[in-house]
Design a protein around this motif. Structure first.
Motif, PDB file in Angstrom:
ATOM      1  N   LEU A 124       0.831  -1.194   0.000  1.00  0.00           N
ATOM      2  CA  LEU A 124       0.000   0.000   0.000  1.00  0.00           C
ATOM      3  C   LEU A 124       0.868   1.249   0.000  1.00  0.00           C
ATOM      4  O   LEU A 124       1.958   1.268   0.573  1.00  0.00           O
ATOM      5  CB  LEU A 124      -0.888   0.036   1.247  1.00  0.00           C
ATOM      6  N   THR A 125       0.356   2.310  -0.622  1.00  0.00           N
ATOM      7  CA  THR A 125       1.057   3.581  -0.577  1.00  0.00           C
ATOM      8  C   THR A 125       0.811   4.223   0.792  1.00  0.00           C
ATOM      9  O   THR A 125      -0.051   3.784   1.554  1.00  0.00           O
ATOM     10  CB  THR A 125       0.546   4.534  -1.678  1.00  0.00           C
ATOM     11  N   ARG A 126       1.547   5.274   1.088  1.00  0.00           N
ATOM     12  CA  ARG A 126       1.356   5.981   2.367  1.00  0.00           C
ATOM     13  C   ARG A 126      -0.063   6.524   2.475  1.00  0.00           C
ATOM     14  O   ARG A 126      -0.690   6.476   3.531  1.00  0.00           O
ATOM     15  CB  ARG A 126       2.339   7.139   2.478  1.00  0.00           C
ATOM     16  N   ARG A 127      -0.564   7.040   1.359  1.00  0.00           N
ATOM     17  CA  ARG A 127      -1.915   7.615   1.356  1.00  0.00           C
ATOM     18  C   ARG A 127      -2.959   6.536   1.618  1.00  0.00           C
ATOM     19  O   ARG A 127      -3.898   6.737   2.399  1.00  0.00           O
ATOM     20  CB  ARG A 127      -2.174   8.288   0.020  1.00  0.00           C
ATOM     21  N   GLU A 128      -2.811   5.398   0.966  1.00  0.00           N
ATOM     22  CA  GLU A 128      -3.758   4.305   1.170  1.00  0.00           C
ATOM     23  C   GLU A 128      -3.697   3.783   2.605  1.00  0.00           C
ATOM     24  O   GLU A 128      -4.725   3.465   3.204  1.00  0.00           O
ATOM     25  CB  GLU A 128      -3.478   3.166   0.187  1.00  0.00           C
ATOM     26  N   SER A 129      -2.498   3.703   3.164  1.00  0.00           N
ATOM     27  CA  SER A 129      -2.351   3.245   4.549  1.00  0.00           C
ATOM     28  C   SER A 129      -3.039   4.209   5.507  1.00  0.00           C
ATOM     29  O   SER A 129      -3.721   3.786   6.441  1.00  0.00           O
ATOM     30  CB  SER A 129      -0.877   3.128   4.913  1.00  0.00           C
ATOM     31  N   LYS A 130      -2.862   5.516   5.266  1.00  0.00           N
ATOM     32  CA  LYS A 130      -3.492   6.514   6.122  1.00  0.00           C
ATOM     33  C   LYS A 130      -5.017   6.439   6.011  1.00  0.00           C
ATOM     34  O   LYS A 130      -5.723   6.493   7.014  1.00  0.00           O
ATOM     35  CB  LYS A 130      -3.016   7.918   5.752  1.00  0.00           C
ATOM     36  N   GLN A 131      -5.534   6.292   4.791  1.00  0.00           N
ATOM     37  CA  GLN A 131      -6.980   6.194   4.612  1.00  0.00           C
ATOM     38  C   GLN A 131      -7.540   4.952   5.299  1.00  0.00           C
ATOM     39  O   GLN A 131      -8.614   4.995   5.901  1.00  0.00           O
ATOM     40  CB  GLN A 131      -7.326   6.156   3.123  1.00  0.00           C
ATOM     41  N   ARG A 132      -6.810   3.859   5.239  1.00  0.00           N
ATOM     42  CA  ARG A 132      -7.250   2.620   5.878  1.00  0.00           C
ATOM     43  C   ARG A 132      -7.274   2.779   7.395  1.00  0.00           C
ATOM     44  O   ARG A 132      -8.219   2.375   8.059  1.00  0.00           O
ATOM     45  CB  ARG A 132      -6.303   1.490   5.472  1.00  0.00           C
ATOM     46  N   ARG A 133      -6.223   3.401   7.965  1.00  0.00           N
ATOM     47  CA  ARG A 133      -6.184   3.669   9.406  1.00  0.00           C
ATOM     48  C   ARG A 133      -7.322   4.600   9.809  1.00  0.00           C
ATOM     49  O   ARG A 133      -7.960   4.419  10.847  1.00  0.00           O
ATOM     50  CB  ARG A 133      -4.847   4.287   9.811  1.00  0.00           C
ATOM     51  N   HIS A 134      -7.578   5.628   8.980  1.00  0.00           N
ATOM     52  CA  HIS A 134      -8.623   6.596   9.286  1.00  0.00           C
ATOM     53  C   HIS A 134      -9.997   5.923   9.333  1.00  0.00           C
ATOM     54  O   HIS A 134     -10.796   6.181  10.246  1.00  0.00           O
ATOM     55  CB  HIS A 134      -8.612   7.719   8.257  1.00  0.00           C
ATOM     56  N   ARG A 135     -10.287   5.068   8.369  1.00  0.00           N
ATOM     57  CA  ARG A 135     -11.564   4.341   8.372  1.00  0.00           C
ATOM     58  C   ARG A 135     -11.673   3.443   9.598  1.00  0.00           C
ATOM     59  O   ARG A 135     -12.741   3.333  10.204  1.00  0.00           O
ATOM     60  CB  ARG A 135     -11.702   3.503   7.101  1.00  0.00           C
ATOM     61  N   ARG A 136     -10.580   2.800   9.975  1.00  0.00           N
ATOM     62  CA  ARG A 136     -10.586   1.915  11.144  1.00  0.00           C
ATOM     63  C   ARG A 136     -10.841   2.709  12.426  1.00  0.00           C
ATOM     64  O   ARG A 136     -11.636   2.318  13.274  1.00  0.00           O
ATOM     65  CB  ARG A 136      -9.261   1.164  11.216  1.00  0.00           C
ATOM     66  N   VAL A 137     -10.181   3.861  12.563  1.00  0.00           N
ATOM     67  CA  VAL A 137     -10.362   4.707  13.746  1.00  0.00           C
ATOM     68  C   VAL A 137     -11.787   5.238  13.806  1.00  0.00           C
ATOM     69  O   VAL A 137     -12.426   5.211  14.857  1.00  0.00           O
ATOM     70  CB  VAL A 137      -9.342   5.872  13.744  1.00  0.00           C
ATOM     71  N   ARG A 138     -12.316   5.705  12.674  1.00  0.00           N
ATOM     72  CA  ARG A 138     -13.660   6.283  12.663  1.00  0.00           C
ATOM     73  C   ARG A 138     -14.743   5.242  12.896  1.00  0.00           C
ATOM     74  O   ARG A 138     -15.856   5.563  13.285  1.00  0.00           O
ATOM     75  CB  ARG A 138     -13.929   7.026  11.347  1.00  0.00           C
TER      76      ARG A 138
END
Length: 120
Positions: free
Chosen positions: A3-17
């Motif tokens: 995964l790219t950095r952006r995709e990793s951040k989006q995945r973490r963000h969805r998990r947190v939310r």
């Protein structure tokens, strides 16, 4: 597939939310970190309403900081968001790091808000 950095951040963000929801009793302290600035909002998710906000683009903070993209600026935003929240009677919040790792500027903002009186 990596995964790219952006995709990793989006995945973490969805998990947190998926786990962090703001309520009227305990609103959500959401943090957004851009390359040059940092923004913080206290949000009531039941009404979809921002109760308090602070960022490094505000004139009162912009004059006191040298750069909006360092830990010193994050500390100032953390203190300001806590002060404004306490004025409105908000003492307890849930912290939403917005997919960012709890490190550096995000950690500095969170710790400054805790020291200034917010409970999370």
């Amino acid at each position: 597939m990596k995964l790219t950095r952006r995709e990793s951040k989006q995945r973490r963000h969805r998990r947190v939310r998926g786990k962090v929801v703001g309520s009227p009793e305990r609103p959500r302290l959401a943090v957004f970190r851009s390359h040059e600035h940092i923004y913080a909002q206290v949000i009531d998710d039941t009404k979809h309403h921002t109760l308090v906000a602070a960022s490094t683009v505000e004139p009162e903070l912009k004059s006191t900081i040298t750069s909006g993209s360092n830990c010193e600026a994050s500390v100032q935003v953390g203190k300001l968001i806590a002060a404004r929240s306490l004025e409105k009677g908000i003492t307890k919040v849930v912290f939403d790091r917005g997919g960012n790792l709890y490190h550096g500027r995000i950690k500095a903002l969170a710790e400054a808000a805790r020291e200034a009186g917010l409970d999370f």
